[in-house]
Write a protein that holds these residues in place. Structure first.
Motif, PDB file in Angstrom:
ATOM      1  N   GLY A 123      -3.350   5.532   2.268  1.00  0.00           N
ATOM      2  CA  GLY A 123      -3.486   4.128   2.646  1.00  0.00           C
ATOM      3  C   GLY A 123      -4.103   3.243   1.585  1.00  0.00           C
ATOM      4  O   GLY A 123      -4.583   2.151   1.893  1.00  0.00           O
ATOM      5  N   LYS A 124      -4.082   3.659   0.347  1.00  0.00           N
ATOM      6  CA  LYS A 124      -4.660   2.875  -0.755  1.00  0.00           C
ATOM      7  C   LYS A 124      -3.861   1.593  -0.952  1.00  0.00           C
ATOM      8  O   LYS A 124      -2.634   1.619  -1.080  1.00  0.00           O
ATOM      9  CB  LYS A 124      -4.639   3.715  -2.033  1.00  0.00           C
ATOM     10  CG  LYS A 124      -5.071   2.993  -3.269  1.00  0.00           C
ATOM     11  CD  LYS A 124      -6.553   2.876  -3.333  1.00  0.00           C
ATOM     12  CE  LYS A 124      -6.967   2.244  -4.658  1.00  0.00           C
ATOM     13  NZ  LYS A 124      -8.300   1.740  -4.624  1.00  0.00           N
TER      14      LYS A 124
ATOM     15  N   TYR B 160       9.667   7.074  -1.257  1.00  0.00           N
ATOM     16  CA  TYR B 160      10.247   7.591  -2.500  1.00  0.00           C
ATOM     17  C   TYR B 160       9.548   8.911  -2.784  1.00  0.00           C
ATOM     18  O   TYR B 160       8.363   8.940  -3.110  1.00  0.00           O
ATOM     19  CB  TYR B 160      10.055   6.610  -3.658  1.00  0.00           C
ATOM     20  CG  TYR B 160      10.824   7.019  -4.877  1.00  0.00           C
ATOM     21  CD1 TYR B 160      12.119   6.573  -5.069  1.00  0.00           C
ATOM     22  CD2 TYR B 160      10.273   7.881  -5.830  1.00  0.00           C
ATOM     23  CE1 TYR B 160      12.846   6.955  -6.177  1.00  0.00           C
ATOM     24  CE2 TYR B 160      10.995   8.269  -6.938  1.00  0.00           C
ATOM     25  CZ  TYR B 160      12.279   7.800  -7.106  1.00  0.00           C
ATOM     26  OH  TYR B 160      13.006   8.185  -8.203  1.00  0.00           O
ATOM     27  N   GLY B 161      10.273   9.999  -2.652  1.00  0.00           N
ATOM     28  CA  GLY B 161       9.681  11.321  -2.824  1.00  0.00           C
ATOM     29  C   GLY B 161       8.596  11.555  -1.783  1.00  0.00           C
ATOM     30  O   GLY B 161       8.814  11.368  -0.593  1.00  0.00           O
ATOM     31  N   GLU B 162       7.421  11.926  -2.243  1.00  0.00           N
ATOM     32  CA  GLU B 162       6.298  12.143  -1.333  1.00  0.00           C
ATOM     33  C   GLU B 162       5.560  10.845  -1.009  1.00  0.00           C
ATOM     34  O   GLU B 162       4.730  10.818  -0.116  1.00  0.00           O
ATOM     35  CB  GLU B 162       5.308  13.133  -1.953  1.00  0.00           C
ATOM     36  CG  GLU B 162       5.847  14.536  -2.086  1.00  0.00           C
ATOM     37  CD  GLU B 162       4.809  15.471  -2.680  1.00  0.00           C
ATOM     38  OE1 GLU B 162       3.624  15.086  -2.797  1.00  0.00           O
ATOM     39  OE2 GLU B 162       5.189  16.597  -3.037  1.00  0.00           O
ATOM     40  N   TYR B 163       5.835   9.798  -1.736  1.00  0.00           N
ATOM     41  CA  TYR B 163       5.115   8.534  -1.585  1.00  0.00           C
ATOM     42  C   TYR B 163       5.788   7.658  -0.539  1.00  0.00           C
ATOM     43  O   TYR B 163       7.005   7.512  -0.512  1.00  0.00           O
ATOM     44  CB  TYR B 163       5.047   7.795  -2.919  1.00  0.00           C
ATOM     45  CG  TYR B 163       4.277   8.560  -3.971  1.00  0.00           C
ATOM     46  CD1 TYR B 163       2.896   8.441  -4.055  1.00  0.00           C
ATOM     47  CD2 TYR B 163       4.931   9.397  -4.849  1.00  0.00           C
ATOM     48  CE1 TYR B 163       2.185   9.149  -5.001  1.00  0.00           C
ATOM     49  CE2 TYR B 163       4.223  10.119  -5.812  1.00  0.00           C
ATOM     50  CZ  TYR B 163       2.855   9.991  -5.876  1.00  0.00           C
ATOM     51  OH  TYR B 163       2.152  10.683  -6.819  1.00  0.00           O
TER      52      TYR B 163
ATOM     53  N   TYR C 139       5.577   3.783   0.910  1.00  0.00           N
ATOM     54  CA  TYR C 139       5.056   2.453   0.616  1.00  0.00           C
ATOM     55  C   TYR C 139       5.288   1.521   1.786  1.00  0.00           C
ATOM     56  O   TYR C 139       6.325   1.567   2.442  1.00  0.00           O
ATOM     57  CB  TYR C 139       5.734   1.889  -0.635  1.00  0.00           C
ATOM     58  CG  TYR C 139       5.511   2.743  -1.863  1.00  0.00           C
ATOM     59  CD1 TYR C 139       4.328   2.639  -2.582  1.00  0.00           C
ATOM     60  CD2 TYR C 139       6.479   3.655  -2.283  1.00  0.00           C
ATOM     61  CE1 TYR C 139       4.117   3.426  -3.697  1.00  0.00           C
ATOM     62  CE2 TYR C 139       6.272   4.449  -3.398  1.00  0.00           C
ATOM     63  CZ  TYR C 139       5.080   4.323  -4.099  1.00  0.00           C
ATOM     64  OH  TYR C 139       4.878   5.115  -5.197  1.00  0.00           O
ATOM     65  N   THR C 140       4.300   0.654   2.023  1.00  0.00           N
ATOM     66  CA  THR C 140       4.387  -0.331   3.086  1.00  0.00           C
ATOM     67  C   THR C 140       4.063  -1.709   2.508  1.00  0.00           C
ATOM     68  O   THR C 140       3.066  -1.866   1.812  1.00  0.00           O
ATOM     69  CB  THR C 140       3.387  -0.020   4.221  1.00  0.00           C
ATOM     70  OG1 THR C 140       3.657   1.281   4.723  1.00  0.00           O
ATOM     71  CG2 THR C 140       3.512  -1.022   5.358  1.00  0.00           C
ATOM     72  N   LEU C 141       4.913  -2.676   2.824  1.00  0.00           N
ATOM     73  CA  LEU C 141       4.678  -4.062   2.431  1.00  0.00           C
ATOM     74  C   LEU C 141       4.454  -4.866   3.703  1.00  0.00           C
ATOM     75  O   LEU C 141       5.301  -4.881   4.592  1.00  0.00           O
ATOM     76  CB  LEU C 141       5.872  -4.632   1.656  1.00  0.00           C
ATOM     77  CG  LEU C 141       5.783  -6.112   1.304  1.00  0.00           C
ATOM     78  CD1 LEU C 141       4.639  -6.352   0.307  1.00  0.00           C
ATOM     79  CD2 LEU C 141       7.096  -6.601   0.740  1.00  0.00           C
ATOM     80  N   SER C 142       3.305  -5.504   3.785  1.00  0.00           N
ATOM     81  CA  SER C 142       2.980  -6.378   4.919  1.00  0.00           C
ATOM     82  C   SER C 142       2.990  -7.820   4.432  1.00  0.00           C
ATOM     83  O   SER C 142       2.382  -8.128   3.413  1.00  0.00           O
ATOM     84  CB  SER C 142       1.597  -6.046   5.482  1.00  0.00           C
ATOM     85  OG  SER C 142       1.531  -4.688   5.873  1.00  0.00           O
ATOM     86  N   VAL C 143       3.681  -8.674   5.164  1.00  0.00           N
ATOM     87  CA  VAL C 143       3.776 -10.099   4.814  1.00  0.00           C
ATOM     88  C   VAL C 143       3.329 -10.895   6.019  1.00  0.00           C
ATOM     89  O   VAL C 143       3.710 -10.619   7.156  1.00  0.00           O
ATOM     90  CB  VAL C 143       5.227 -10.475   4.434  1.00  0.00           C
ATOM     91  CG1 VAL C 143       5.327 -11.960   4.152  1.00  0.00           C
ATOM     92  CG2 VAL C 143       5.688  -9.668   3.240  1.00  0.00           C
TER      93      VAL C 143
ATOM     94  N   ARG D  83       0.819  -1.208   0.000  1.00  0.00           N
ATOM     95  CA  ARG D  83       0.000   0.000   0.000  1.00  0.00           C
ATOM     96  C   ARG D  83       0.850   1.254   0.000  1.00  0.00           C
ATOM     97  O   ARG D  83       2.004   1.228   0.394  1.00  0.00           O
ATOM     98  CB  ARG D  83      -0.978   0.018   1.168  1.00  0.00           C
ATOM     99  CG  ARG D  83      -0.315   0.082   2.531  1.00  0.00           C
ATOM    100  CD  ARG D  83      -1.292   0.225   3.697  1.00  0.00           C
ATOM    101  NE  ARG D  83      -2.281  -0.818   3.725  1.00  0.00           N
ATOM    102  CZ  ARG D  83      -3.567  -0.612   4.021  1.00  0.00           C
ATOM    103  NH1 ARG D  83      -4.005   0.579   4.308  1.00  0.00           N
ATOM    104  NH2 ARG D  83      -4.407  -1.616   4.037  1.00  0.00           N
ATOM    105  N   GLU D  84       0.217   2.356  -0.436  1.00  0.00           N
ATOM    106  CA  GLU D  84       0.829   3.674  -0.358  1.00  0.00           C
ATOM    107  C   GLU D  84       0.101   4.427   0.737  1.00  0.00           C
ATOM    108  O   GLU D  84      -1.118   4.503   0.759  1.00  0.00           O
ATOM    109  CB  GLU D  84       0.684   4.420  -1.691  1.00  0.00           C
ATOM    110  CG  GLU D  84       1.626   5.594  -1.854  1.00  0.00           C
ATOM    111  CD  GLU D  84       1.290   6.791  -0.976  1.00  0.00           C
ATOM    112  OE1 GLU D  84       2.225   7.428  -0.476  1.00  0.00           O
ATOM    113  OE2 GLU D  84       0.099   7.095  -0.793  1.00  0.00           O
TER     114      GLU D  84
END
Length: 145
Positions: A113-114, A135-138, A140-144, A106-107
Motif C-alpha cells: 500500500g505504499k 503488472y507481474g506481482e505489482y 497499482y491503484t489510481l484514485s481520483v 499506490r502499489e
C-alpha cells in the motif's frame, strides 16, 4: 360560386402552410433540445480508468508500458528505498503531465500500500473513483477525486 371556391382553396392552403410550420418547429425543438447530463461523477470515473489505460498501454509492440517500466525498476533493485524514490519521482511527473487535479497512485501488493505519487488531500476527498491494474506481482491503484 367561383369566388367561394377560391376562398376555400386559399384558406386550405393557409392551413396547410400553418401545419407545415408547426411540424417544422416541433422537429426543430426536438433536435435542438440539450441532452441531460445524468452524472458528473462519471467524468471522474472515466478519467481514472482512462489514465490507467494510458499507464498500462503500449505505444507499439517494441515499447514497454509505464507500469512495466516502473515495475522493472522496483524489481531490479529489489524494492530498495532508492528505487521507490525513483519510481515516485517518475510517477508524479507522469501523472502531473495528465493535468489531474487530485490523485493518489499506490502499489498495493509487494509494497503493502505504499503511496508512490499523490496530489491533493486524500483525507478530505468526498467522492473517490478508483482504477486498478496489475503488472507481474505489482498491483497499482489510481484514485481520483
Amino acid at each position: 360560386m367561383l369566388d367561394n371556391k377560391g376562398s376555400f382553396y386559399i384558406i386550405d392552403a393557409i392551413l396547410a402552410i400553418f401545419l407545415l410550420i408547426m411540424v417544422f418547429l416541433v422537429v426543430n425543438a426536438a433536435i435542438s433540445m440539450p441532452t441531460a447530463d445524468y452524472s458528473y461523477q462519471s467524468k471522474d470515473i472515466r478519467t481514472a480508468q482512462d489514465v490507467m489505460e494510458l499507464l498500462s498501454g503500449k505505444i507499439d509492440f517494441h515499447d514497454q508500458s509505464f507500469l512495466g517500466k516502473i515495475s522493472n525498476i522496483l524489481e531490479e533493485d529489489e524494492n530498495s528505498k532508492e528505487s521507490i524514490r525513483e519510481v515516485s519521482k517518475i510517477s508524479k511527473s507522469k501523472l502531473n503531465s495528465y493535468n489531474i487535479k487530485n490523485y493518489q497512485f499506490r502499489e498495493n501488493n509487494v509494497l503493502k500500500g505504499k503511496v508512490l505519487a499523490s496530489n491533493g488531500d486524500y483525507s478530505k476527498a468526498d467522492n473517490v473513483n478508483v482504477a486498478a491494474r496489475t503488472y507481474g506481482e505489482y498491483s497499482y491503484t489510481l484514485s481520483v477525486w
